[in-house]
Design an enzyme around this catalytic site. Sequence first.
Site, mmCIF file in Angstrom:
data_model
loop_
_atom_site.group_PDB
_atom_site.id
_atom_site.type_symbol
_atom_site.label_atom_id
_atom_site.label_comp_id
_atom_site.label_asym_id
_atom_site.label_seq_id
_atom_site.Cartn_x
_atom_site.Cartn_y
_atom_site.Cartn_z
ATOM 1 N N SER A 71 5.329 15.864 -2.872
ATOM 2 C CA SER A 71 5.128 14.918 -3.665
ATOM 3 C C SER A 71 3.754 14.078 -3.211
ATOM 4 O O SER A 71 3.337 13.697 -4.406
ATOM 5 C CB SER A 71 6.443 13.638 -3.527
ATOM 6 O OG SER A 71 7.562 14.421 -3.714
ATOM 7 N N HIS A 122 3.765 9.133 -1.060
ATOM 8 C CA HIS A 122 3.347 9.205 -2.467
ATOM 9 C C HIS A 122 1.926 8.208 -2.644
ATOM 10 O O HIS A 122 0.889 8.837 -3.281
ATOM 11 C CB HIS A 122 4.428 8.342 -3.557
ATOM 12 C CG HIS A 122 5.650 8.980 -3.478
ATOM 13 N ND1 HIS A 122 6.818 8.890 -3.997
ATOM 14 C CD2 HIS A 122 5.967 10.617 -2.834
ATOM 15 C CE1 HIS A 122 7.719 9.873 -3.938
ATOM 16 N NE2 HIS A 122 7.303 10.513 -3.177
#
Length: 309
Positions: free
Chosen positions: A175, A227
């Site tokens: 991610s 992230h």
Amino acid sequence: MGKRPPIPPDIENGPPPPARPHFRPPIPVPWVAWLVPLILAANFVTFATTMYVNDCPARSDECLLFDVLGRLSFQPIKENMLLGPSIPTLRKLGALERRLVEEGERWRLISCIWLHGGFLHLMANMISLMCIGMRLEQEFGFMRIGALYVISGLGGSLVSCLTDSQGERVSVGASGALFGLLGAMLSELITNWTIYENKCTALMTLILIIVLNLSVGFLPRVDNSAHFGGFLAGFFLGFVLLLRPQYGYVNPKYIPPGYDMKHKKSKHKCYQHIFRFTSLAILLAGFIAGYTKLLREHTIQSMPFRDFN
């Protein structure tokens, strides 16, 4: 009779000067995307290897899909809702855990981006990779997109470690690298602003996609710090790697003879160079400062997403 016809003025003055040649720059040929499919295949192979090493049937009688998958079957839902391996298996194969990184296993900062917590986790990331990465590789080539993917993943891992005050959080997934590609798309739009036609539409659409993806990170058991770190790394790296020539620029090897070079445009605008060197300095300073903090066992205490991990 006996009179000569008048001489046309154009004969007296000679032929008109040749018009300045008009031509269009050659249309760039898109790159053949092979790196993104290779990364996708590598992630699937790694996940299959993870499940083989996990060997759920050897330790539990409640493995999911045992009749179909055998040794590759998933851990019980109560252990892993994402249809995947156990945490000890992920830790063994290279999951990110600050305590282990501080003990010298720095390679986990990279290895964790190739592991996934479950089949659902893997599919979500790989679909995103295909949607985002394929277009970027076709436009900018495998070297720049490969560098973006790995460096963004490293940035996400670094921020994830620095926000883990307990040092026991186990984190895996691509991610951070994927958010780096999103960040690079935003900086690419900014630095190449003059060549876009529907500027505001493109910007608002991209910002909406980024906000929606970041909001998912505030769900329980999602490492939003990775992230955020990956997004920042990709954002600044996009200014460095994803510059496009300004509209009207032509490579000198395509300029025909007789063309007035005074009208030749420079390859990049001044602000693009300013963005590039400023972003490179910020990126290097951020990685050096973050890695130094990690070596000194410091944590970041003021990140807004720390309690959501």
